[in-house]
Design a protein around this motif. Sequence first.
Motif: not given
Length: 307
Positions: A118-138
């Motif tokens: 739902a949060l990622a969709e809220a960002a997408r509506l403004e033309g922005v990508v929301l991602s959640f770093p996990t594992s080694w990327h975090l």
Amino acid sequence: MHNAQPWQFRYHRSRHTFEVRADFDRAMPHSDPAGRSLHLGCAAALLNLRVAVAHEGRHPETRLLPDPADRELLATVRLIDPAPDTSTLAALYPAIHQRHSSRDPFEETKIPRTVHDALAEAARLEGVVLSFPTSWHLEDVLETIQEAEARNITDPGSEQDLERWTRIAASPADAPVEGVPQYAFGPRKRGGKAPMRDFAGHRQVADRDAADFERNPQLALLSTPRDHPEDWLCAGQAMQRVLLLATLQGLAGSFVSQPLEWNDLRWPLRDPVTGTGHPQMMLRLGYGPTGPGTPRRPVSEVLDIQP
């Protein structure tokens, strides 16, 4: 940054139009030399305006950077009536006064995938990508934040920005209308991996508690395809839209902007698979105290009404 509130609003009655303008006297030339963070903050205020207009049953027709010759004019919002369906925006209105930055420890409870979506969709509506770093990327992201924090501690310009925009010994009753007051600093971090800016800097703060923070912090990255002022304005609106929805979902949040203040540290935050996108803001989200409200300038200082 630092509750500098670098925005001005001008309303033209005859045109039913708001102008959202940047107040560059409240910029931070050292920590934010390009004005990227200033644009993010003003865009968050713009999103709040759009939500309020929708709440009143009108449509906020928005144009970004409508006049290239006027660098202070960031956006116009024309009120249109009758309104198209603005229910998604209007639903966020109760969160405007509820949302505060929380610099307290959060629980270890994981945010459900449905809320992530739902949060990622809220960002997408403004033309922005929301991602959640996990594992080694975090882990890489957390190391990058630590590097930024170490730089800020030894950087005189960063320390000067803190001293200008933080208020030691300010209580809710006597806090100025700008900057981060001491009561909103949160406790000093004793343990845990949560990335927390220490707003005290090198200064001693009497009677300030220490606390253990999350061992597994939950971070969210907002990224745009390009890195121009219009992209910053999109990112700031997405940032606020995500935070308002997160508030309605029972989440607390704070900003993690330290590595974004150093150009060479922004790039390691990018999507590790595609290597694309320009990180604009990082959020720390979780379940915990909502945080105290910080001061705001009076309406008379930020709103000018024209015929």
